[in-house]
Design an enzyme around this catalytic site. Structure first.
Site, PDB file in Angstrom:
ATOM      1  N   ASP A   1     -40.925  26.520  46.111  1.00 23.65           N
ATOM      2  CA  ASP A   1     -40.573  25.428  45.993  1.00 23.65           C
ATOM      3  C   ASP A   1     -40.917  25.616  44.093  1.00 23.65           C
ATOM      4  OD1 ASP A   1     -40.616  22.585  46.314  1.00 23.65           O
ATOM      5  OD2 ASP A   1     -42.960  22.806  45.499  1.00 23.65           O
TER       6      ASP A   1
ATOM      7  N   HIS B   1     -37.476  23.723  54.475  1.00 22.78           N
ATOM      8  CA  HIS B   1     -37.997  23.837  52.947  1.00 22.78           C
ATOM      9  C   HIS B   1     -39.397  24.994  53.270  1.00 22.78           C
ATOM     10  CE1 HIS B   1     -39.445  23.292  49.285  1.00 22.78           C
ATOM     11  NE2 HIS B   1     -40.222  22.955  49.364  1.00 22.78           N
TER      12      HIS B   1
END
Length: 318
Positions: A102, A297
């Site tokens: 991320d 994610h």
């Protein structure tokens, strides 16, 4: 299995950082994303240690026990990459493999861009290496995605941190396990008169990879330290663009790998795929993209076994 221990280390830049670490051997730095902490690497720390590496996951600037200044301009990409690079000599190493997920991925990519002499190899999870654009990022976002794009919502100090801190268990249940409600052409757009969390449905049950204890850990961490400093990373997007002008069109030279979930909207979208099609132009030693099926994610938490195996194989091949 190796054990995880914690201590405070002063980075070469002067920031005192809490690190979680395990094992001994060649250094592997693990850089978390938003809104996480060292804890997101709990599965990788022990696996890398058992494979013969010194695995270190810091709380990055503004997070957890590391903390940091309140000033927004103290969270530029040069500060963040400097913190990570400054840990390498502080930990007694000459070089390191740097891994980021991320927001940690752009930090990892920049460590390799700025100081390739210190980075043996670099791995990004979820976020590919993106070359510096020709325009200010927020200008491009407004033109292409509209004012409701979530990163633009994060630009204003106050509303986002207040919203995220209001009910911490619900915040993390939604962010980590909720289903995203996308607007427009599959975009995370904050609804009018709403907030960022309105983009997510609260799950009725947690997925197998996420426990109530995990939710409690994140809730406790952010209950103590808040969201304002982590959100300052987003508030430096344009400043980062200005500060990195000297590296426009520069190449990332160390060997590189990307690991991504097939269901991750951050990378499984046309803009990211377009960037990946040109990746060898600015990352000449880019090896591959490892696509993980049925994965969203939160890559290394959702698929620890596959991520661990890929990291170890990549590092052994350097």
């Amino acid at each position: 299995m190796s054990e995880i221990s914690h201590r405070i280390v002063r980075s070469a830049g002067g920031l005192e950082m809490r690190i979680a670490e395990a094992g001994s051997g060649p250094l592997v730095l693990l850089l978390h994303g938003f809104p996480e902490s060292w804890y997101s690497w709990r599965h990788q720390l022990t696996a890398l240690a058992d494979a013969g590496y010194h695995a270190v996951a810091p709380d990055q600037r503004g997070y957890g026990a590391t903390g940091g200044p309140d000033e927004i301009d103290s969270y530029s990409i040069l500060h963040l990459a400097g913190d990570a690079l400054g840990l390498i000599p502080a930990l007694g190493a000459d070089r390191a493999v740097v891994v980021g997920h991320d927001w940690g991925a752009p930090v990892a990519w920049h460590t390799a861009l700025l100081r390739p002499d210190l980075v043996r190899g670099v791995v990004g999870l979820s976020v590919p290496p993106l070359p510096r654009g020709k325009r200010r990022p927020t200008d491009s976002m407004r033109q292409l995605l509209g004012d409701a794009y979530y990163m633009l919502y994060f630009q204003q100090s106050g509303p986002a941190e207040t919203e995220l801190a209001r009910d911490l268990p619900t915040t993390f249940r939604k962010l980590l396990a909720g289903r995203a409600r996308l607007g427009g052409p599959g975009l995370p757009l904050v609804p009018e008169d709403g907030g960022f969390l309105d983009l997510f449905d609260a799950p009725t049950d947690l997925p197998e990879w996420l426990t109530e204890q995990d939710i409690a850990f994140y809730s406790t961490e952010f209950g103590a330290h808040g969201f304002a400093r982590p959100l300052n990373w987003y508030r430096n997007l344009d400043r980062n663009w200005e500060l990195t002008a000297a590296w426009h069109d520069a190449r990332i030279e160390p060997p590189a790998l990307l690991i991504a979930g097939e269901r991750d909207l951050v990378v499984a979208n046309p803009a990211a795929m377009e960037a990946l099609a040109e990746v060898h132009r600015h990352v000449p030693r880019f090896q591959d993209v490892l696509w993980l099926p049925e994965t969203g994610h939160w890559t290394q938490q959702e698929r620890p076994k596959e991520v661990n195996e890929a990291l170890i194989q990549f590092i052994q091949g350097l």
